[in-house]
Design a protein around this motif. Sequence first.
Motif, mmCIF file in Angstrom:
data_model
loop_
_atom_site.group_PDB
_atom_site.id
_atom_site.type_symbol
_atom_site.label_atom_id
_atom_site.label_comp_id
_atom_site.label_asym_id
_atom_site.label_seq_id
_atom_site.Cartn_x
_atom_site.Cartn_y
_atom_site.Cartn_z
ATOM 1 N N HIS A 84 0.995 -1.213 0.113
ATOM 2 C CA HIS A 84 0.015 0.022 -0.116
ATOM 3 C C HIS A 84 0.900 1.287 -0.093
ATOM 4 C CE1 HIS A 84 -4.169 1.800 0.788
ATOM 5 N NE2 HIS A 84 -3.240 2.819 1.346
ATOM 6 N N THR B 190 -8.083 -2.008 -6.842
ATOM 7 C CA THR B 190 -8.814 -0.930 -6.680
ATOM 8 C C THR B 190 -7.918 0.242 -6.159
ATOM 9 O OG1 THR B 190 -10.619 -2.552 -5.845
ATOM 10 C CG2 THR B 190 -10.586 -0.229 -4.975
ATOM 11 N N TYR B 191 -7.053 0.034 -5.148
ATOM 12 C CA TYR B 191 -6.163 1.323 -4.984
ATOM 13 C C TYR B 191 -5.371 1.752 -6.101
ATOM 14 C CZ TYR B 191 -3.291 4.217 -1.831
ATOM 15 O OH TYR B 191 -2.841 5.206 -1.275
ATOM 16 N N THR C 143 1.257 3.925 -2.969
ATOM 17 C CA THR C 143 0.980 5.401 -2.918
ATOM 18 C C THR C 143 2.231 6.295 -3.328
ATOM 19 O OG1 THR C 143 -0.114 4.878 -0.752
ATOM 20 C CG2 THR C 143 0.687 7.322 -1.068
ATOM 21 N N THR D 241 -6.154 1.933 -9.103
ATOM 22 C CA THR D 241 -6.924 2.373 -10.126
ATOM 23 C C THR D 241 -7.197 4.152 -9.548
ATOM 24 O OG1 THR D 241 -7.880 0.345 -11.135
ATOM 25 C CG2 THR D 241 -9.199 2.291 -11.412
ATOM 26 N N GLN D 242 -7.452 4.037 -8.233
ATOM 27 C CA GLN D 242 -7.614 5.225 -7.603
ATOM 28 C C GLN D 242 -6.463 6.189 -7.765
ATOM 29 O OE1 GLN D 242 -8.277 4.419 -3.387
ATOM 30 N NE2 GLN D 242 -10.078 3.563 -3.570
ATOM 31 N N LEU D 243 -5.400 5.661 -7.743
ATOM 32 C CA LEU D 243 -4.118 6.377 -7.801
ATOM 33 C C LEU D 243 -3.812 6.752 -9.241
ATOM 34 C CD1 LEU D 243 -1.965 4.529 -5.534
ATOM 35 C CD2 LEU D 243 -2.720 6.772 -4.963
#
Length: 238
Positions: free
Chosen positions: A40, A67-68, A44, A70-72
């Motif tokens: 994670h 999911t994470y 970031t 894609t958010q980034l």
Amino acid sequence: MSSSTTSLTPDQHKAQAAQKAVEYIQDGQILGLGTGSTVHHFLTALGTRVQDGLRIRGVPTSQATATYATQLGIPLLGHDEPWDIDVAVDGADQVDPQLNLIKGGGGALLREKIVARAAKQFIVIVDEAKQRPHLGLPFPLPVEILSFGWATTQRHLEKMGWPAPRREQTGSPFLTDNGHYIVDLHIPQIADPASFEATLLLLPGVVECGLFVHMTSLVITGTDQGVRLSQAPDKPTP
Ligand code: 5RP
């Protein structure tokens, strides 16, 4: 006169290792993206570099990572495309002095192993507590098994001599992203990880186990004194 020592938390060690790993990533690469809290931090930091113009594409090892990422704004390859992965970056639950690993605490071991095996280089990022003189308890070995006949598979595993409880989550069986169960094998010390992995994989119903043997190129460990690098002697240098 008073002296003070500051010690960092395990999460700060994870963040340190993750930040260092991002330094190895180069423009144009295809990356395997592992799973877990250390990854994670890596995502970031990688997301910041992508927003600054780094062009990479990722292969996620779990729905949570997809999911994470894609958010980034990290572009991802699909499941069905043939992958040519330059570097996979992932966490681990244990690392032994030969850089063999136990993985699967987060339940993503099957996809993690497929992706790590497909990568030219495999970088492992950990906090200091993950370094162990040998693999085994206190961390039980995750084994992914088919739900079909699971209790029989579990019985075969327990006949090897150690408890293998099925992993539960809020009162229900834990299900992997692949729809399988996990049993956690409470084996005290895995003397020969390669032969134990081979033994487990011969058992019908066992899909994969969390032993990653002779796969690691580089381990980056976060410590109070900064990051420590452990390079496998016979793997390409990242
Ligand atoms: C998930 C894994 C993780 O890499 C492992 O559990 C380490 O997790 P964390 O970075 O949260 O300590 O193998 O299947």
